[in-house]
Scaffold this motif. Structure first.
Motif, PDB file in Angstrom:
ATOM      1  N   PRO A   7      -9.248 -35.934 -55.488  1.00 14.43           N
ATOM      2  CA  PRO A   7      -9.465 -34.864 -56.467  1.00 14.43           C
ATOM      3  C   PRO A   7     -10.375 -33.760 -55.924  1.00 14.43           C
ATOM      4  CG  PRO A   7      -9.584 -36.989 -57.558  1.00 14.43           C
ATOM      5  CD  PRO A   7      -9.497 -37.268 -56.075  1.00 14.43           C
ATOM      6  N   SER A  12      -1.971 -29.406 -58.401  1.00 16.16           N
ATOM      7  CA  SER A  12      -1.827 -28.201 -59.211  1.00 16.16           C
ATOM      8  C   SER A  12      -1.697 -26.988 -58.308  1.00 16.16           C
ATOM      9  CB  SER A  12      -3.035 -28.025 -60.132  1.00 16.16           C
ATOM     10  OG  SER A  12      -3.120 -29.078 -61.067  1.00 16.16           O
ATOM     11  N   GLU A  34      -3.363 -23.048 -63.971  1.00 18.34           N
ATOM     12  CA  GLU A  34      -2.298 -23.717 -63.231  1.00 18.34           C
ATOM     13  C   GLU A  34      -0.961 -23.017 -63.463  1.00 18.34           C
ATOM     14  OE1 GLU A  34      -1.663 -28.318 -63.104  1.00 18.34           O
ATOM     15  OE2 GLU A  34      -0.331 -27.505 -64.660  1.00 18.34           O
ATOM     16  N   SER A  89       2.596 -27.916 -61.794  1.00 15.10           N
ATOM     17  CA  SER A  89       2.009 -29.090 -61.147  1.00 15.10           C
ATOM     18  C   SER A  89       3.112 -29.916 -60.497  1.00 15.10           C
ATOM     19  CB  SER A  89       1.238 -29.942 -62.156  1.00 15.10           C
ATOM     20  OG  SER A  89       2.093 -30.409 -63.186  1.00 15.10           O
ATOM     21  N   SER A 106      -5.542 -32.383 -58.537  1.00 17.66           N
ATOM     22  CA  SER A 106      -6.199 -32.534 -59.833  1.00 17.66           C
ATOM     23  C   SER A 106      -6.422 -33.992 -60.196  1.00 17.66           C
ATOM     24  CB  SER A 106      -5.364 -31.860 -60.933  1.00 17.66           C
ATOM     25  OG  SER A 106      -5.295 -30.471 -60.735  1.00 17.66           O
ATOM     26  N   TRP A 164      -0.308 -32.017 -70.958  1.00 19.57           N
ATOM     27  CA  TRP A 164      -0.759 -32.170 -69.574  1.00 19.57           C
ATOM     28  C   TRP A 164      -1.164 -33.620 -69.304  1.00 19.57           C
ATOM     29  CZ3 TRP A 164      -3.968 -33.438 -65.699  1.00 19.57           C
ATOM     30  CH2 TRP A 164      -3.827 -32.763 -64.490  1.00 19.57           C
ATOM     31  N   LEU A 174     -10.102 -37.798 -64.170  1.00 12.43           N
ATOM     32  CA  LEU A 174      -9.920 -36.377 -64.446  1.00 12.43           C
ATOM     33  C   LEU A 174     -11.109 -35.894 -65.253  1.00 12.43           C
ATOM     34  CD1 LEU A 174      -7.992 -33.843 -64.416  1.00 12.43           C
ATOM     35  CD2 LEU A 174      -7.212 -34.627 -66.660  1.00 12.43           C
ATOM     36  N   SER A 216     -12.133 -30.012 -64.765  1.00 11.53           N
ATOM     37  CA  SER A 216     -10.864 -29.818 -64.058  1.00 11.53           C
ATOM     38  C   SER A 216      -9.743 -29.493 -65.031  1.00 11.53           C
ATOM     39  CB  SER A 216     -10.512 -31.079 -63.258  1.00 11.53           C
ATOM     40  OG  SER A 216     -11.452 -31.320 -62.247  1.00 11.53           O
ATOM     41  N   LEU A 217      -9.723 -30.200 -66.160  1.00 13.63           N
ATOM     42  CA  LEU A 217      -8.677 -29.964 -67.154  1.00 13.63           C
ATOM     43  C   LEU A 217      -8.786 -28.558 -67.741  1.00 13.63           C
ATOM     44  CD1 LEU A 217      -6.262 -31.191 -68.585  1.00 13.63           C
ATOM     45  CD2 LEU A 217      -7.823 -32.209 -70.256  1.00 13.63           C
ATOM     46  N   LYS A 226      -9.901 -25.942 -66.194  1.00 11.47           N
ATOM     47  CA  LYS A 226      -9.477 -24.982 -65.173  1.00 11.47           C
ATOM     48  C   LYS A 226      -7.958 -24.898 -65.077  1.00 11.47           C
ATOM     49  CE  LYS A 226     -13.505 -24.975 -62.109  1.00 11.47           C
ATOM     50  NZ  LYS A 226     -14.007 -25.307 -60.749  1.00 11.47           N
ATOM     51  N   VAL A 227      -7.270 -26.053 -65.058  1.00 11.99           N
ATOM     52  CA  VAL A 227      -5.821 -26.007 -64.889  1.00 11.99           C
ATOM     53  C   VAL A 227      -5.137 -25.397 -66.109  1.00 11.99           C
ATOM     54  CG1 VAL A 227      -5.769 -27.925 -63.261  1.00 11.99           C
ATOM     55  CG2 VAL A 227      -5.460 -28.385 -65.697  1.00 11.99           C
TER      56      VAL A 227
END
Length: 268
Positions: free
Chosen positions: A47, A70, A82, A85, A110, A167, A182, A186-187, A189-190
């Motif tokens: 990651p 991603s 994103e 993916s 990711s 997602w 996760l 990070s979530l 951002k995507v």
């Protein structure tokens, strides 16, 4: 006298070969599978690791076995989202089949896992030698376009809670078992969402027993419940990959050939 073995039919021994975990590679005819298995390098997907930067020359095609990569759009003001993916249904480097040698996006891991890395000289040889590889990679391209179009619609029309659930379902589809690492950062951002929005949504999912979340590790406790919170886009995207369920290469996977140019040109 030298005997040359007849290439085996995929139906004869498809179940005898070891699976890679990547659904594209596992669809190949046995003779192509042996070549790929000989020339692939297996590496972990960690990651946060960046596989390719925009406009960076490809050196390998990357076929995930498990995890999520991603393809990110990075804005000049620091924001990111994103574009799409990639998991065990596909590979990083589709532009190679369209004549491009450069990465079009920042490819970031990711969700961790592992992947087969195939150097371009070996990939080029395999594409020339084994039509089944070209066919499944092009068929994947058709599914990827459908995924991209659904993602555009989803990001425009659906609520943040629905997009988060979608997602998480896609991530769950691409890992072994029901849990994966996760972070909420990070979530966010995507998906291009505020951290507070992601935190509130995950808190609600955990309160309702749909997920459990601790120290950046998410476990899907109620898959049906998560599906009920997601928008219809997850099911639509999943259907775009139904052709992979065969478990082996079939003639039906051959992409439709382009029409002759004179038939595509309307009469004056």
């Amino acid at each position: 006298m030298t005997l040359i073995a007849r290439p085996s039919d995929p139906a004869e021994d498809a179940g005898s070969r070891p699976e890679t975990g990547n659904r594209l590679l596992d669809l190949l005819r046995p003779i192509a599978h042996v070549y790929i298995d000989t020339h692939r390098i297996i590496k972990p997907l960690v990651p946060g690791d960046v596989l390719y930067e925009p406009n960076q020359p490809f050196t390998h095609a990357v076929f995930p076995h498990e995890g999520v990569v991603s393809l990110m759009a990075e804005m000049s003001d620091g924001r990111s989202v994103e574009k799409t993916s990639i998991g065990n249904e596909g590979f990083v480097g589709f532009a190679l089949l369209l004549g491009g040698g450069m990465s079009l996006s920042r490819s970031v891991v990711s969700v961790g896992g592992s992947a087969s890395w195939i150097a371009l000289p070996h990939l080029d040889h395999a594409l020339a030698e084994f039509p089944c590889l070209h066919d499944v990679m092009m068929r994947y391209g058709m599914s990827l376009v459908a995924q991209l179009m659904e993602s555009v619609a989803c990001n425009s029309l659906h609520l943040a809670d629905q997009r988060i659930a979608r997602w998480l379902l896609h991530a769950h589809d691409r890992v072994a078992g029901g849990a994966f690492t996760l972070t909420q950062e990070s979530l966010s951002k995507v998906l291009g969402l505020r951290r507070a929005t992601v935190s509130a949504s995950c808190t609600a999912l955990q309160r309702d027993g749909i997920i459990s979340y601790s120290r950046g590790r998410i476990a899907i406790e109620d898959r049906a419940g998560l599906e009920s919170r997601a928008c219809e886009c997850h099911a639509r995207i999943a259907r775009a990959y139904d052709w992979q369920r065969a478990g082996r290469w079939t003639k039906e996977m051959q992409p439709r050939r382009a029409l002759p140019i004179d038939r595509q040109t309307p009469n004056p």
